[in-house]
Design an enzyme around this catalytic site. Structure first.
Site, PDB file in Angstrom:
ATOM      1  N   HIS A 161       0.823  -1.218   0.000  1.00 49.78           N
ATOM      2  CA  HIS A 161       0.000   0.000   0.000  1.00 49.78           C
ATOM      3  C   HIS A 161       0.859   1.271   0.000  1.00 49.78           C
ATOM      4  O   HIS A 161       0.327   2.371  -0.187  1.00 49.78           O
ATOM      5  CB  HIS A 161      -0.935  -0.007   1.211  1.00 49.78           C
ATOM      6  CG  HIS A 161      -2.265   0.636   0.959  1.00 49.78           C
ATOM      7  ND1 HIS A 161      -2.425   1.707   0.105  1.00 49.78           N
ATOM      8  CD2 HIS A 161      -3.505   0.365   1.448  1.00 49.78           C
ATOM      9  CE1 HIS A 161      -3.708   2.062   0.083  1.00 49.78           C
ATOM     10  NE2 HIS A 161      -4.377   1.270   0.874  1.00 49.78           N
ATOM     11  N   ASP A 382      -8.995 -10.325 -17.889  1.00 51.28           N
ATOM     12  CA  ASP A 382      -8.985 -11.520 -18.730  1.00 51.28           C
ATOM     13  C   ASP A 382      -7.569 -11.755 -19.258  1.00 51.28           C
ATOM     14  O   ASP A 382      -7.073 -11.010 -20.106  1.00 51.28           O
ATOM     15  CB  ASP A 382      -9.973 -11.326 -19.890  1.00 51.28           C
ATOM     16  CG  ASP A 382      -9.997 -12.503 -20.853  1.00 51.28           C
ATOM     17  OD1 ASP A 382      -9.289 -13.507 -20.618  1.00 51.28           O
ATOM     18  OD2 ASP A 382     -10.733 -12.408 -21.859  1.00 51.28           O
TER      19      ASP A 382
END
Length: 441
Positions: A161, A382
């Protein structure tokens, strides 16, 4: 889950070409410096039927992921470096850990009841429980490919982060998927890596809003699912001619109200009385900049928005809370961002964060925090064998914190909420909440 992972391989993926010397010292932005030091966990699940259309040999699939990752890291060169203090990343090409594992269970076992302790096994690290030395060894990001008995797979990725927020994670995964499909680095614009540190130069400050919030005993994280139709009903229930709440505003308000009612039940049993509350929402500021930044901009381009106190002893209406959520989020406007960028006025922002951190710890005050990943496109990732069957995170083990993420149809919201075990037991029987949400057993 019970069954343990069998590790097939564990290696480091390095960029396909070395990072030039002049790019080795990457400066964190001021916003990165304010970000927590834990990792952002993302899990993407792909069905066996989709995977088989690409390959029956999962070793070939694993190699395709590694090769495309190696190519992409030449653009995202800080992601394979090492954090140095709270100001820079040494872009030394040490690489990204990539674990390939196998589990003797079908994917359906996970999907029918995705509890946090089961999902943890599918991640390359414990994202919220690493010591500084472990974070240095792990690096900026790590990957785990888990294959199931049925032939389905899960891709678990943990991002530091300190440079990567959920929006950056979504952009990276999208670029990785495009590279895997053969579109190559030339098919999309290189990410503007230095942009955030130029707009928000690093400063000599340190505020950790999450310090001391981890590791509380007797907390539990549960998943609540709000379908698109139920959210529409909720918005109609809250709304009026002068106020039409968004999906995120409506769900946040209901979870906030329900948690306050659960806390009141606890106070009736002799626990600390909650007299006032405030809400904190993480606000993505990319579109609020002037000019607006690209959704693919890299870094922690967000801010904490903290509400004023709400008196709750006599109860509070759902619409009142929803309006307070909107008012709070809208505080992070152009003037607020200008102060962040000012060499003088940024001190006001830091002071406000420190005051909010102190207020959150006060007795009789319920501080509820939410972060929304709604609309970040994780279901569009994808790699060449279809889109995910399920995309999620594991929630954060911070008391009174909720993570909101889109459902597969894009209309609903999945909320991961952490409360004390006593309050969660009360929340699970909240009639108003259960009228709009379903929860895991």
């Amino acid at each position: 889950m019970g069954e343990k992972n069998e590790i097939i391989s564990n290696e480091r993926i390095k960029p396909s070409s070395p990072t030039p010397n002049h790019l080795h010292n990457f400066k964190l932005s001021f916003l990165d410096q304010l970000a927590p030091s834990f990792y952002v966990p993302i899990l993407l699940f792909y069905s066996a039927s989709d995977v088989r259309t690409f390959a029956t040999d999962l070793t070939a699939l694993s190699e395709k992921l590694k090769t495309s990752l190696s190519k992409l890291l030449t653009l995202y060169y800080p992601f394979c470096g090492r954090l140095r203090g709270n100001s820079t990343i040494d872009c030394n090409d040490q690489g990204v850990i990539f674990i390939h594992s196998k589990l003797p269970i079908p994917l359906s076992n996970i999907l029918k009841n995705p509890k946090p302790h089961n999902l943890h096994q599918l991640l390359p690290c414990a994202p919220y429980n690493l010591q500084p030395q472990q974070r240095d060894t792990l690096g900026i990001m790590a990957v785990q490919l888990s294959q199931f008995k049925c032939g389905g797979i899960a891709l678990g990725v943990c991002f530091s982060h300190k440079i990567i927020d959920a929006s950056t994670a979504a952009s990276f995964l999208s670029a990785w998927a495009a590279t895997s499909r053969g579109h190559g680095n030339s098919s999309f614009a290189p990410p503007p890596m230095e942009e955030t540190s130029l707009l928000f130069p690093p400063r000599n400050v340190f505020v950790d809003m999450t310090s001391g919030m981890f590791g509380h005993a007797n907390t539990v994280t549960k998943r609540f699912i709000f379908s698109g139709s139920n959210i529409s009903r909720l918005r109609q229930n809250i709304g009026c001619p002068s106020f039409n709440p968004s999906r995120v505003e409506a769900v946040t308000a209901l979870l906030w109200k329900s948690s306050l009612e659960a806390a009141k039940e606890g106070s009736d049993s002799g626990e600390e009385n909650v007299a006032a509350s405030s809400v904190c929402h993480i606000v993505n500021i990319r579109s609020r900049m002037v000019p607006a930044l690209s959704k693919d901009s890299i870094g922690n381009i967000w801010q904490y928005a903290v509400s004023s106190l709400v008196e709750v002893e006599g109860g509070v209406g759902l619409r009142d809370l929803a309006e307070r959520v909107r008012e709070t989020i809208r505080k992070v406007d152009g003037d607020y961002i200008r102060k962040l960028q000012s060499d003088v006025e940024f001190v006001e922002v830091v002071k406000g964060l420190e005051e909010a951190r102190t207020m959150a710890a006060e007795k009789g005050h319920r501080f509820c925090a939410f972060t929304s990943w709604v609309g970040f496109g994780f279901y569009e990732v994808d790699f060449g064998w279809g889109k995910p069957t399920y995309a999620t995170t594991i929630g954060m083990p911070i008391k009174n914190l909720g993570v909101l993420i889109s459902t597969k149809d894009g209309e609903g919201i999945e909320a991961w909420l952490t409360l004390t075990t006593r309050e969660m037991a009360q929340l699970e029987h909240n009639a108003q909440l259960l009228d709009f949400a379903s929860l895991d057993s």
